[in-house]
Every structure is written in structure tokens, then in C-alpha cells.
Scaffold this active site. Structure first.
Site, PDB file in Angstrom:
ATOM      1  N   HIS A 144       0.813  -1.217   0.000  1.00  0.00           N
ATOM      2  CA  HIS A 144       0.000   0.000   0.000  1.00  0.00           C
ATOM      3  C   HIS A 144       0.848   1.269   0.000  1.00  0.00           C
ATOM      4  O   HIS A 144       0.380   2.324  -0.434  1.00  0.00           O
ATOM      5  CB  HIS A 144      -0.951   0.018   1.198  1.00  0.00           C
ATOM      6  CG  HIS A 144      -2.118  -0.902   1.016  1.00  0.00           C
ATOM      7  ND1 HIS A 144      -2.077  -2.230   1.355  1.00  0.00           N
ATOM      8  CD2 HIS A 144      -3.351  -0.682   0.506  1.00  0.00           C
ATOM      9  CE1 HIS A 144      -3.235  -2.785   1.072  1.00  0.00           C
ATOM     10  NE2 HIS A 144      -4.027  -1.884   0.544  1.00  0.00           N
ATOM     11  N   GLY A 145       2.044   1.188   0.505  1.00  0.00           N
ATOM     12  CA  GLY A 145       2.871   2.391   0.491  1.00  0.00           C
ATOM     13  C   GLY A 145       4.177   2.178   1.215  1.00  0.00           C
ATOM     14  O   GLY A 145       4.285   1.310   2.094  1.00  0.00           O
TER      15      GLY A 145
END
Lengths: 492, 307
Positions: free
Chosen positions: A344-345
Site C-alpha cells: 500500500h505504500g
């Protein structure tokens, strides 16, 4: 190009009409048109990064073909009872092309998404150990959708390697599969076995499909523009002023963020699936009312399904899944969720988010609660409200780490919730109109929990038209249209 | 296919037509800026930030100056965030200004904030904050309804257009560009708002500093307008505490204005030097009564300057 932009409102009808009235005659012309439209769609954001998609398509197309040749040679070698060394050689050849595909795709992802993160984290670690690192980072733009299309192409080569699918020689179909614009930038992450095969046969328009697509688009826009973007107007100032907000306001911010991210991402998925239907394609369902889940395991069967099944099939099962000791299974659960968090990041907040979910999932696994719910049943009863509520609270807690900019901010936010419960709360942040809209949304989600959307339930009934008009009315009059409201999952 | 397309078309017509109708209902009560992008191009402008937007009433000035300057002034002032002097505001002014052959004047209100920028990089126009805001984004400043503004910059849901038209008794953007706001003028309420502003602007002192680049753009703005009419520089009055903050931001501000006055041969009226007892809603923005008085006095000053 954003779905909720004027550009897309112009782009969609033009491509739809050209597709069905000009390019519908031959399969190749349909695919060529889809490919060109998809490249225009992506280039609207930044044309330079088209090169990455094309490169990824070329590498995986070639690796796919080479993998198939190696598989065939292995099969021939086995059939002819050649020496085992010959088989090993061919298997090594197979592995080589899979490795090449993995290195290329994960390399792209690693460079564009994680390069600076690893440099910073290493430097921080060295600082803690007393060194004075002298380092620099690069100014790297994260290409939109890179996490989605690299995973999609990876699944193609892995599935060929495993013998699940055969590679295609149809280069136009393959390139279109990789770049298919409805799901290019934020999923659902489709498998070749499902989507690529649809590019190999000519599509015919059907009224029912078009109508179902429009229903999904309508409901997707409602979720995004009315629910998510209105919630964002409350959530953003709360997260920006978490130091001064009261405990109740912080809780309010967390709950509304949970609704915002669901509206945002599932809204995007609905629009993507609906648009694909307009062009004669079926995409997989990505969300199934996840906030009505009765435990975390069920939540992950209902939230971002295309990603969670991807991790299940290409990481969790190869790691051993639940086979072996319980310790091994728990280890596998943590590995999958931590990597899912990082997907996701590039931030430690996402890692902690993954760890929290892993811990909750592992608890369910250890207490053998994972399989005691009917997986396929959507007939959740109101009697199960306490379980649903508890699951929702736990998910909301984890969202704090997902939303916060840094671990420090997340921690301060949690501490603020606990230590400042009695500071006066400003409930006027949530207007009466928004409260009513959220209640209606909850009701619609509940009513439609066993269907794709609640609108589908009205199929064939006379009052479906007022329902369509009502939904469109909400979008037009209660939606937020300002330019800044991009989709959260675009950053991943 | 034809059935599908015709149904989509029929289904869309009514809601889209209603939305269009609602857009036409906006009368300055739902948004503090929208009406300025609806009116036609204007022959004469009042420029500046929210102090001017609320404090200068064009209709009063126009009545008094009609004989000398027949072109009607229009208040094209926004806020300290949106309309400091810079490329975005200047371009927008150029778009809003109509051609005019007769005699006309322009009022440019100035203060240290309108020629300051981010303390870390105050002289880089590419990093000016307003570049991301509507004045930089809107390419059509005279369209009714202005769909560009509604879809890209209107921050509220559209039902508020109807709702605010019915219930908003506190603020209204008039057809001459004057933004009228009233509200609770109880002494405690005013004091509380003033203290808030003092805190806010004290905080701004840490973030903003004088920008030579913005000062250049102020000069470009004067230069552009001076070729089309007579320019007056005005400094709006404000509460003593806030004036002190402005002086801390740019102690040389008076000297700069003196320089401009001399360089361009324009008159500079500083209302903080007057003996008038101005009243403010929050220390910064004038009450309606004070705005009326200021507009009258400003008209007189302009008239006197003509004699």
C-alpha cells in the site's frame, strides 16, 4: 484520467460509441481500440510513464512465450524418458524466464515505490547505531497504478509457470489485457485466466450487461462523490489538527475515515466493473459489504478481494499456508500482511497496519474461528451485530495507522483518543445532511448485502426508476465535485 | 444498443437540466467568489484581498464618481490566500478587464501580506500558493453559469445553492462584487473574533516574509492598469494590534508605497493615518457601516485628487 473528472465524462461516451459503432466488426479492431483508448486514458496523467506499461507488457509477453516453450520441452523430455538432467535443464530454463519476469516487475516496483524508503530507513538505522550516514535520495515520481498492473502481469507469468494457463500469442490481446483502462490504475487486479481470455473472443453488446454496468457506475459515483468526498471534508481537518481535537472528535474522524476509504475504493471498483461491462467485459467483484464482516478473517474475504486473493495464491500458499506447525502458519500470516501493508505504500505506518491485521487474523486462526462462518453466505443477521461491531471497531483502529502520515502522528492520535475523551467535541463538523446521507447509505448497503448493489435488487420492479433518479440526484446535488478529490488508492 | 442509448439519454436529461437550473439560482449567498466569475468583463476594477472585498462598496463610489469616471468600478478582490499580487492574479485581472474608450479609474488596495510569500522561498513564482487555487485555474471569468468554477472549485454540495438562498441572511456577494457580511456584533463576539485573527496573523509572521517578486508583480499590475486609466493605491484600515503585526512583517512597507507613488505618479491613500473611528467585525474586516463610510471618503479623496 480520474473517473470523477469532466475529462472522463467526455472520454467515456466517445470511446463507447466508437467501440460499438466503428470498431466492433473484428476482434483485432476491438482490441486495438481498447489498447489505444487505454493508453490515452493513462497518458492523460503522464504520457512518459506509458513506457513502463509497454515495457512490462513486452517483457511478460516474451517471458510467457518462452516459459511455454520450456514447459513443452520439459514435457517432451519427460515423455521420451530422457535423462533427469535434461528435465532439470528445461526446468531451469523455465525458472530463468519466471525469474526474469519477477526481477523486472518487482524491480520496477522496488525502484519507483521503495527506493527512497529503503535509503531513508537504512540511514535511520545507521543513525540509531551511532553512525553519521551521508546519503541522498532521488526525486522519484510514483507512476499511477504501478502496483496494480505489475501484480497483474506477474500473475500471468506465474500462472504459466505453474501450468495453470497457456500463454497467448495474440500480442494485441495481451497488451490490451495489461492496459485495460477501467482497471488499469486501481484494479481490480485481474488474472489472465479470467480477463485475458475475454480479449480472445469478440464482444457483443447486450442491453442487460449495459444496464447492469450503468447501475454499478451510478452506485460507484454515489459512493465516491457523495459518501467518500463528503466524509473527506470532515476527516482531513480532524487528522490535520489531531493535537487539539478531543477524543470524541478523533473517534469520529476514524469512523468517518473508515467510511471514506470504503466509499472511495469500492466506489472506484464499482465504476471500473461497470465501465468494463459497457465494453462487454466481466471483472471480478472487489468488495462485498466488508463492514458487515463478523471477524477479521471474513473482513479479508470481503475487502479488496482481488488483492487478498492475489496474496493468498501467490504468496501465502507458496509459503505453505496453514500447512505445517501453527508457528509456521502464524509466520506466514505475518509475512503476507506485512508485505500487503508495504504494497500500500512505502511507509512504516502501512507496515504497522499490516502487523495489526496479521495479529488479529492470527488470533482468529489460533482459536479456529476462521472457518466457522459460512464463507459464501451473505445472509448476515442482525443478531450478529455485536460481532460485526467489534470487527468494525478493530478495523477502524487499524485505519488510524493507514491514514496517519507518520508513526508518531498515529501514536499521538491514539493517545489523544484515550487521554482527551472529555474535551468538548464539535459535532457540527458533521452536518445534519451528511448524517442523513450516511444513514441512508448504511441502509442501502444492508439491503444490498447479498447483491452486487442494492440497485440490483430492484431489477424488474417499477420503482427502480425513481431509485435511479434519486441516486443520480444525490450525486449531482449532494456530491463534492472540486478538483482536489482524487481517489485514495491512486497513490498505491 | 439504440434502446440503451436512448434510455441513458432520457434518464440524464431531467437531472442535468435541474442541475443547470440550480446553478442559475446562485445569487451570491452560497459562495463568496462565484458571482465574480459570472458577471461580464468589467471596465474598472477594485483589487485586493478580503479587506477590500468587504470594505469597499463599488455602488457608492460609482454614484459619486459617475461624472468624472463613467466606467463603473467592480470589486474584483478575493482573499489574502487567493489574490496576493502575482502572476495568477494579474492574468485573471487581464481576463476580467473589458476594453473601454472612456475615462476610468482603478483602485488597488495594498498591504504587507499582499506582497509577501512563503518564508522559505518567497521569490519563486512557481511556488506561490495561489498557483493551486481557483484564480490560477479558472480560464473563463465571465460565464453564466460558470461550470468550470462549479465543478472544479465549488467546495460545497450543490444543494447548498438552494439551501443558502433560503437561509443565509449573513453573507452575500452583490452584483457589483462587494461581499457583504454581517453577523453577531456583540462586543464579546467581536473581541473573540479579533483575538482569533491576532493569533492567526501572529502565526503567519513565522511563515511569511516580504517578497521582492510579488512587489514586482504589484508594479506590473499598476503598469498594466495605468495604460488604461487612473490608478489609486489604498491601504485599508485595520485594528491597531493587527496593524502592528503588519508593521512587523514589513517595516519598510510605507517606504515601498512612497516609492511606487513616486515611480508611477499614483496617489496613495493610507486609511490607517486617518482620524476616523473605524469599526471592525474581527479587527480586520470592516462593519457594513464603516465600509459605507470608507467608500464615501474614498470617493471624496478621488474627487479631490481630480481638482
Amino acid at each position: 484520467m480520474l473517473f470523477n473528472s469532466i475529462d472522463f465524462l467526455i472520454f467515456l461516451p466517445i470511446t463507447f460509441l466508437l467501440y460499438w459503432f466503428v470498431f466492433q466488426k473484428k476482434l483485432w479492431s476491438q482490441n486495438l481500440f481498447i489498447l489505444l483508448s487505454s493508453y490515452v486514458f493513462y497518458a492523460w496523467w503522464d504520457w512518459r510513464f506509458l513506457a513502463l506499461i509497454i515495457a512490462s507488457s513486452v517483457v511478460d509477453y516474451w517471458c510467457g512465450l518462452k516459459l511455454a516453450v520450456s514447459t513443452k520441452k520439459s514435457a517432451v523430455a519427460s515423455a521420451n524418458r530422457l535423462l533427469p538432467t535434461a528435465c532439470v535443464k528445461h526446468f531451469q530454463g523455465k525458472s530463468l524466464y519466471l525469474t526474469l519476469s519477477l526481477i523486472f516487475n518487482l524491480g520496477l516496483l522496488g525502484f519507483f515505490k521503495y527506493f527512497n524508503f529503503f535509503i531513508d530507513s537504512t540511514a535511520d538505522m545507521l543513525l540509531i547505531l551511532g553512525f553519521q550516514p551521508n546519503y541522498g535520495t532521488l526525486s522519484i515520481i510514483l507512476p499511477v497504478g504501478i502496483s496494480f498492473y505489475t501484480f497483474q502481469t506477474l500473475s500471468y507469468t506465474i500462472d504459466i509457470f505453474k501450468g495453470k494457463i497457456k500463454p497467448t500469442r495474440n500480442i494485441l490481446a495481451f497488451f490490451s489485457y495489461v492496459a485495460f483502462f477501467p482497471q488499469l490504475v486501481a484494479g481490480p487486479i485481474e488474472r489472465a485466466g479470467s480477463l485475458l481470455t475475454q480479449f480472445l473472443r469478440k464482444r457483443q453488446f447486450s442491453y442487460e450487461n449495459g444496464s447492469a454496468g450503468m447501475q454499478l457506475i451510478l452506485w460507484g459515483f454515489f459512493k465516491k462523490i457523495v459518501i467518500a468526498d463528503n466524509c473527506a471534508l470532515v476527516v482531513n481537518p480532524i487528522f490535520e489538527n489531531y493535537q487539539t481535537a478531543s477524543g470524541v472528535e478523533l473517534i469520529m474522524g476514524t469512523v468517518l475515515f473508515a467510511i471514506q476509504i470504503y466509499g472511495d475504493f469500492s466506489g472506484y471498483s464499482d465504476i471500473a466493473i461497470g465501465v468494463a461491462k459497457l465494453f462487454g467485459f466481466e471483472l471480478m467483484s472487489n468488495f462485498k459489504t466488508p463492514y458487515f464482516s463478523r471477524n477479521i478473517a471474513e473482513f479479508w474475504r470481503r475487502w479488496h478481494i482481488s488483492l487478498s486473493t492475489w496474496f493468498r495464491d501467490y504468496l501465502y500458499f507458496p509459503l505453505g499456508g496453514t500447512k505445517g506447525t501453527k508457528l509456521n502458519a502464524v509466520r506466514n500470516i505475518f509475512i503476507v500482511f506485512i508485505i500487503s501493508g508495504l504494497w500500500h505504500g512505502a511507509n512504516w505506518t502501512f507496515v504497522i497496519w499490516g502487523v495489526l491485521h496479521a495479529a488479529l487474523y492470527a488470533l482468529i486462526f489460533l482459536f479456529r474461528k476462521n472457518r466457522n462462518l459460512n464463507k459464501t453466505s451473505n445472509h448476515i443477521s442482525i443478531k450478529e451485530a455485536p460481532q460485526i461491531l467489534l470487527t468494525f471497531i478493530l478495523v477502524c483502529f487499524a485505519w488510524i495507522f493507514f491514514r496517519a502520515e507518520s508513526l508518531f502522528e498515529a501514536w499521538a492520535y491514539v493517545v489523544g483518543m484515550i487521554l482527551n475523551p472529555f474535551l468538548p467535541a464539535n459535532f457540527s463538523w458533521i452536518s445534519y445532511e451528511l448524517r442523513i446521507i450516511l444513514l441512508l447509505f448504511l441502509l442501502a448497503e444492508w439491503v444490498g448485502r447479498a447483491h452486487t448493489t442494492w440497485l440490483e435488487r430492484l431489477e424488474g420492479k417499477w420503482y427502480r426508476f425513481p431509485a435511479y433518479f434519486g441516486t443520480l440526484g444525490f450525486i449531482l446535488f449532494a456530491g463534492v465535485f472540486s478538483e482536489s478529490q482524487t481517489f485514495i488508492y491512486f497513490q498505491f | 444498443m439504440i434502446k440503451f442509448i436512448s434510455r441513458i439519454f432520457l434518464f440524464s436529461v431531467f437531472p442535468i437540466a435541474s442541475l443547470f437550473g440550480v446553478f442559475l439560482l446562485e445569487n451570491g449567498t452560497a459562495d463568496p467568489f462565484y458571482q465574480r466569475f459570472v458577471t461580464p468583463k468589467q471596465e474598472a476594477l477594485i483589487l485586493g484581498n478580503s479587506k477590500a472585498a468587504q470594505g469597499i462598496i463599488p455602488s457608492i463610489i460609482n454614484d459619486r464618481l459617475a461624472d468624472i469616471y463613467p466606467a463603473n468600478l467592480y470589486n474584483y478582490s478575493f482573499t489574502v490566500y487567493n489574490s496576493p499580487f502575482g502572476p495568477a492574479y494579474l492574468e485573471s485581472i487581464k481576463m476580467k478587464l473589458a476594453d473601454y474608450d472612456g475615462k476610468r479609474c482603478f483602485i488597488i488596495t495594498v498591504d504587507p501580506w499582499s506582497i509577501s510569500s512563503d518564508i522559505n522561498d518567497p521569490n519563486n513564482p512557481e511556488k506561490f500558493e495561489e498557483n493551486k487555487l481557483f484564480l490560477s485555474g479558472i480560464k473563463n471569468v465571465s460565464s453564466k453559469p460558470n461550470l468550470e468554477y462549479f465543478f472544479l472549485w465549488f467546495d460545497n454540495p450543490f444543494y447548498e445553492i438552494i439551501l443558502m438562498r433560503m437561509i443565509n441572511q449573513v453573507s452575500k456577494l452583490h452584483s457589483d462584487g462587494w461581499y457583504e457580511t454581517s453577523g453577531n456584533m456583540n462586543e464579546n463576539a467581536v473581541k473573540s473574533r479579533r483575538l482569533f485573527m491576532i493569533d492567526l496573523y501572529t502565526d503567519f509572521l513565522k511563515k511569511y516574509s516580504y517578497s521582492a517578486e510579488r512587489f514586482k508583480y504589484l508594479q506590473k499590475t499598476i503598469d498594466f492598469l495605468q495604460t488604461r486609466g487612473k490608478v489609486f493605491l489604498v491601504r485599508m484600515p485595520l485594528h491597531q494590534n493587527l496593524l502592528t503585526i503588519e508593521q512587523n512583517l514589513d517595516p519598510d512597507f510605507g517606504l515601498r508605497m512612497g516609492f511606487l507613488s513616486q515611480k508611477f505618479g499614483v496617489q496613495y491613500f493610507d486609511f490607517n493615518n486617518s482620524e476616523m473611528n473605524w469599526e471592525f467585525k474581527d479587527g480586520l474586516h470592516m462593519t457594513v457601516e464603516s465600509a459605507k463610510n470608507l467608500s464615501k471618503i474614498l470617493s471624496n479623496k478621488i474627487l479631490l485628487s481630480e481638482n
